[in-house]
Design a protein around this motif. Sequence first.
Motif: not given
Length: 200
Positions: A2, A23, A62, A119
């Motif tokens: 990320y 995402l 995440l 998420p």
Amino acid sequence: MYDGLTGLYTFACPVRGEVRLPLSAFRVLERLPGASHPAVFKVTFSCACGNEHEGLVAHDDLDWAPLAGSETAFLNLMTSKLEAAADELLELAAAHIRAGEWPWSFFCYPEERPRPVFPSSFRALAAGGERLGLAVECPSCSRTSVNLVTHRHVDVPFYNDAKVDVVEHIFPGDRQTTVEAFRAQLDSGAFDARRRDLAA
Ligand SMILES: [Zn+2]
Ligand SMILES: [Zn+2]
């Protein structure tokens, strides 16, 4: 995996090599059995090459990486030193959460109320025109709801749509059936959704 500066995840694509995606380009999220420190999720994503591929994302990437922001240092004008922003951004995020503001939220249809979420509780996403279908397994009641939301609602932490459309359908309990039922129904355009307030 990320990148906090761009808010994008990096995955491998057999056609383009490496792709970077938000995402909202994720299509199916599935927690892999076994690994738990950290938990690992298998993600099916919609790639810029036009196909769907699978990749792996760690639980931290995440849920927490989007809140920590960039790993790159910034110049602190008060001290004239280069400092890492991640810790301060995480502290700021924690302060928001303590104040009752959540980085992500959704409307739980079985409970008929808004709920905070991360998420890692997203199960499936489906691309619409301006809005996405987002299937969330409620962390509170474990049942799945589908909300129609903006891309920003998914991609930008602490941005939540004030109103979302909620699909009035109780999905069957087991996860695989839910994801399949959700994708099939969204493809058929047969959803009956009604607007609900997400903002408290
Ligand atoms: Zn691709
Ligand atoms: Zn619920």
